[in-house]
Design a protein around this motif. Structure first.
Motif, PDB file in Angstrom:
ATOM      1  N   SER A  92       7.213  -2.678  12.036  1.00  0.00           N
ATOM      2  CA  SER A  92       6.312  -2.589  10.893  1.00  0.00           C
ATOM      3  C   SER A  92       7.090  -2.860   9.613  1.00  0.00           C
ATOM      4  N   SER A  93       6.380  -3.341   8.594  1.00  0.00           N
ATOM      5  CA  SER A  93       6.969  -3.552   7.275  1.00  0.00           C
ATOM      6  C   SER A  93       6.667  -2.314   6.443  1.00  0.00           C
ATOM      7  N   MET A  94       7.457  -1.264   6.651  1.00  0.00           N
ATOM      8  CA  MET A  94       7.171   0.021   6.026  1.00  0.00           C
ATOM      9  C   MET A  94       8.463   0.662   5.549  1.00  0.00           C
ATOM     10  N   LEU A  95       8.372   1.349   4.428  1.00  0.00           N
ATOM     11  CA  LEU A  95       9.512   2.071   3.863  1.00  0.00           C
ATOM     12  C   LEU A  95       9.009   3.423   3.383  1.00  0.00           C
ATOM     13  N   THR A  96       9.519   4.483   3.980  1.00  0.00           N
ATOM     14  CA  THR A  96       9.117   5.816   3.552  1.00  0.00           C
ATOM     15  C   THR A  96       9.848   6.185   2.260  1.00  0.00           C
ATOM     16  N   ILE A  97       9.244   7.062   1.486  1.00  0.00           N
ATOM     17  CA  ILE A  97       9.841   7.491   0.221  1.00  0.00           C
ATOM     18  C   ILE A  97      11.190   8.162   0.464  1.00  0.00           C
ATOM     19  N   SER A  98      11.323   8.849   1.599  1.00  0.00           N
ATOM     20  CA  SER A  98      12.587   9.531   1.897  1.00  0.00           C
ATOM     21  C   SER A  98      13.721   8.564   2.204  1.00  0.00           C
ATOM     22  N   ASP A  99      13.416   7.277   2.450  1.00  0.00           N
ATOM     23  CA  ASP A  99      14.435   6.272   2.748  1.00  0.00           C
ATOM     24  C   ASP A  99      14.743   5.371   1.557  1.00  0.00           C
ATOM     25  N   VAL A 100      14.060   5.557   0.436  1.00  0.00           N
ATOM     26  CA  VAL A 100      14.308   4.727  -0.744  1.00  0.00           C
ATOM     27  C   VAL A 100      15.705   5.023  -1.282  1.00  0.00           C
ATOM     28  N   GLU A 101      16.464   3.951  -1.551  1.00  0.00           N
ATOM     29  CA  GLU A 101      17.811   4.093  -2.085  1.00  0.00           C
ATOM     30  C   GLU A 101      17.884   3.773  -3.573  1.00  0.00           C
ATOM     31  N   ARG A 102      17.066   2.838  -4.017  1.00  0.00           N
ATOM     32  CA  ARG A 102      17.176   2.380  -5.403  1.00  0.00           C
ATOM     33  C   ARG A 102      15.868   1.738  -5.826  1.00  0.00           C
ATOM     34  N   VAL A 103      15.480   1.972  -7.079  1.00  0.00           N
ATOM     35  CA  VAL A 103      14.322   1.311  -7.679  1.00  0.00           C
ATOM     36  C   VAL A 103      14.786   0.681  -8.983  1.00  0.00           C
ATOM     37  N   GLU A 104      14.623  -0.629  -9.094  1.00  0.00           N
ATOM     38  CA  GLU A 104      15.036  -1.355 -10.285  1.00  0.00           C
ATOM     39  C   GLU A 104      13.830  -2.072 -10.873  1.00  0.00           C
ATOM     40  N   ALA A 105      13.710  -2.011 -12.179  1.00  0.00           N
ATOM     41  CA  ALA A 105      12.614  -2.680 -12.895  1.00  0.00           C
ATOM     42  C   ALA A 105      13.212  -3.630 -13.925  1.00  0.00           C
ATOM     43  N   THR A 106      12.652  -4.813 -14.019  1.00  0.00           N
ATOM     44  CA  THR A 106      13.075  -5.801 -15.006  1.00  0.00           C
ATOM     45  C   THR A 106      11.855  -6.242 -15.800  1.00  0.00           C
TER      46      THR A 106
ATOM     47  N   ILE B  22       0.848  -1.195   0.000  1.00  0.00           N
ATOM     48  CA  ILE B  22       0.000   0.000   0.000  1.00  0.00           C
ATOM     49  C   ILE B  22       0.883   1.244   0.000  1.00  0.00           C
ATOM     50  N   PHE B  23       0.540   2.199  -0.836  1.00  0.00           N
ATOM     51  CA  PHE B  23       1.230   3.487  -0.886  1.00  0.00           C
ATOM     52  C   PHE B  23       0.245   4.575  -0.500  1.00  0.00           C
ATOM     53  N   ASP B  24       0.620   5.385   0.487  1.00  0.00           N
ATOM     54  CA  ASP B  24      -0.279   6.440   0.990  1.00  0.00           C
ATOM     55  C   ASP B  24       0.202   7.842   0.637  1.00  0.00           C
ATOM     56  N   GLY B  25       1.142   7.938  -0.305  1.00  0.00           N
ATOM     57  CA  GLY B  25       1.688   9.221  -0.682  1.00  0.00           C
ATOM     58  C   GLY B  25       2.964   9.581   0.039  1.00  0.00           C
ATOM     59  N   VAL B  26       3.250   8.886   1.145  1.00  0.00           N
ATOM     60  CA  VAL B  26       4.457   9.166   1.938  1.00  0.00           C
ATOM     61  C   VAL B  26       5.308   7.909   2.116  1.00  0.00           C
ATOM     62  N   ALA B  27       4.661   6.764   2.287  1.00  0.00           N
ATOM     63  CA  ALA B  27       5.393   5.540   2.599  1.00  0.00           C
ATOM     64  C   ALA B  27       4.744   4.348   1.920  1.00  0.00           C
ATOM     65  N   LEU B  28       5.565   3.318   1.717  1.00  0.00           N
ATOM     66  CA  LEU B  28       5.096   2.007   1.263  1.00  0.00           C
ATOM     67  C   LEU B  28       4.962   1.107   2.479  1.00  0.00           C
ATOM     68  N   LYS B  29       3.844   0.393   2.561  1.00  0.00           N
ATOM     69  CA  LYS B  29       3.613  -0.470   3.713  1.00  0.00           C
ATOM     70  C   LYS B  29       3.056  -1.800   3.238  1.00  0.00           C
ATOM     71  N   ARG B  30       3.640  -2.865   3.728  1.00  0.00           N
ATOM     72  CA  ARG B  30       3.171  -4.201   3.399  1.00  0.00           C
ATOM     73  C   ARG B  30       2.176  -4.667   4.444  1.00  0.00           C
ATOM     74  N   THR B  31       1.039  -5.165   3.995  1.00  0.00           N
ATOM     75  CA  THR B  31      -0.011  -5.619   4.898  1.00  0.00           C
ATOM     76  C   THR B  31      -0.360  -7.074   4.594  1.00  0.00           C
ATOM     77  N   GLY B  32      -1.067  -7.706   5.519  1.00  0.00           N
ATOM     78  CA  GLY B  32      -1.494  -9.077   5.316  1.00  0.00           C
ATOM     79  C   GLY B  32      -0.901 -10.007   6.353  1.00  0.00           C
ATOM     80  N   LEU B  33      -1.326 -11.267   6.306  1.00  0.00           N
ATOM     81  CA  LEU B  33      -0.875 -12.253   7.288  1.00  0.00           C
ATOM     82  C   LEU B  33       0.618 -12.523   7.165  1.00  0.00           C
TER      83      LEU B  33
END
Length: 454
Positions: A92-106, A68-79
């Motif tokens: 929590s399983s959360m990563l804020t946009i300000s802490d992102v180091e790298r985005v890779e797409a394949t 889930i992305f709320d505009g500020v952070a990515l958060k993983r939800t579920g069992l």
């Protein structure tokens, strides 16, 4: 005095997508095969329990495991996320946009028909010791890409991630735009290929004249449509769009660069080395056309020696080009020059535009410094990489053998029980070896753990 302060309002969900289900499918396949073995050994109750448990639990885990992305952070939800937090003792399983180091797409080709290719994209978002992975699969993926990637700075995105951010459009809309611009279908383009090549050759011999404002606007539209078509897998139509755009603005380095990316895609699809050499030549031409544009010069190139020269030119244009320093470090690593790798990562730390980028470069610098200074650690890392490569080969081999053995077991059981028994024995051994190699790859894929043990 009563405290009238109120807790901050909960941020609304902007986009949501399912996490990559590959691991769940692998677990389901192993458990299902185990249930089949139990049936063959007359353990019917255990087999029934495994089948029911697997195909009720796994789909539930897949459906509830969401990012889930709320505009500020990515958060993983579920069992699955809840169990992971318990095992790793994380809040929590959360990563804020300000802490992102790298985005890779394949990208992965899933189907080829005529001049069209069906791509499946996988996006990895890394930072703060977290990795979130999600794959394409409809409107939710496009919504997540369009909502999240514009919030991440340009230097953190690789080339494919930038293309997803700018040119991921629904296939029906892309084809409608191509039809509006007069880009023909694949069948028409296939029949007119020879005539198009003659027109291109004729245009090369003609002097370049000034273009009107309408022509320049059409070139922009054609360029965007060509990139959208390429990301949708319509490669022939994309090539036609680039051809028409280059007829209007043949000296535009960015269009030449994007056309080179298309040639690389076509070379991969059709296995044509000639197309790959043309792509490398187009990349070199793009660098010459835009020799003063650091944003283009710091992008990837085919030949390592040429790439190093281009990255150095980018640093001459902009001495604070972070991506150029990372590119030089990668080229030095490919050439086996660890001292140069460390030097370029240290320079990247110095000019990093933000804390996450500096953290990434510093971590890489410390890792390669230890490789360079500690022979025991270097030997341990070489051993880990050899084991990891061997596990990858074993996994690929056992996957093929298991499918073939299952076919022999299913067909042979109706012809000869001895042949069927051999098939089941080979399939069981292959599945066990595949599972073991998968587990070994997971254990050896992270160098940080070995860095502590070494």
């Amino acid at each position: 005095m009563r405290d009238t302060s109120t807790p901050p309002a909960r941020r609304k969900k902007v986009a949501s997508v399912r996490m990559s289900p590959g691991g769940y499918f692998a677990l389901a396949a192993i458990l299902t095969f185990t249930a089949v073995i139990c049936l063959r050994t007359h353990r019917d109750l255990l087999a029934l329990s495994l089948i029911v448990g697997t195909w009720t639990t796994i789909p539930f885990l897949i459906l509830t495991d969401r990012l889930i992305f709320d505009g500020v952070a990515l958060k993983r939800t579920g069992l699955s996320a809840f169990l992971e937090r318990l095992l790793r003792r994380r809040r929590s399983s959360m990563l804020t946009i300000s802490d992102v180091e790298r985005v890779e797409a394949t990208s992965l080709r899933t189907m080829r028909r005529g001049g069209n290719v069906r791509y499946r994209y996988r996006v990895d978002v890394m930072g703060n010791d977290c990795v979130f992975t999600f794959a394409s699969g409809g409107k939710q993926f496009r919504r997540m890409v369009h909502a999240m990637l514009p919030h991440i700075q340009e230097h953190m995105l690789d080339a494919r991630a930038r293309e997803l951010r700018d040119h991921l459009v629904e296939t029906k809309a892309v084809r409608g735009e191509a039809e509006r611009l007069g880009i023909a279908s694949n069948v028409v383009l296939e029949n007119a290929r020879t005539a198009a090549e003659k027109r291109i050759e004729k245009h090369r011999r003609e002097p370049i004249s000034a273009n009107s404002e309408a022509d320049l606007e059409r070139s922009v539209l054609l360029r965007r449509a060509a990139n959208d078509l390429r990301m949708s897998g319509c490669l022939q139509q994309s090539a036609e769009g680039f051809r028409r755009a280059l007829l209007i603005t043949p000296r535009n380095g960015w269009i030449i660069y994007e056309y080179a990316r298309l040639l690389k895609s076509q070379a991969s699809v059709f296995g044509d080395a000639r197309l790959l050499s043309r792509a490398c030549a187009a990349l070199a031409l793009a660098a010459r056309r835009e020799s003063n544009d650091a944003r283009l010069l710091e992008l990837e190139y085919c030949d390592p020696a040429r790439a190093a020269k281009t990255f150095r030119r980018a640093l001459e244009v902009d001495e604070n080009s972070y991506r150029a320093q990372l590119g030089l470090a990668e080229v030095a690593l490919a050439q086996g020059k660890l001292a140069h790798v460390i030097h370029h990562y240290n320079d990247a730390v110095r000019i990093a535009p933000d804390k996450p980028s500096a953290r990434l470069a510093r971590r890489e610098s410390e890792y390669y410094s230890r490789l360079n200074n500690d022979e025991d650690y270097l030997a341990a890392e070489v051993r880990r990489m050899n084991w990891l490569e061997a596990a990858s080969r074993i996994q690929r081999l056992t996957a093929r053998v298991s499918f073939a053995a299952l076919l022999v077991a299913l067909v042979g059981s109706s012809l000869d029980q001895f042949v069927g028994g051999i098939g089941w024995a080979v399939a069981s051994s292959s599945i066990i070896a595949w599972s073991g190699s998968l587990l070994v790859r997971r254990l050896l894929s992270t160098r940080r753990r070995l860095a502590v043990d070494a």
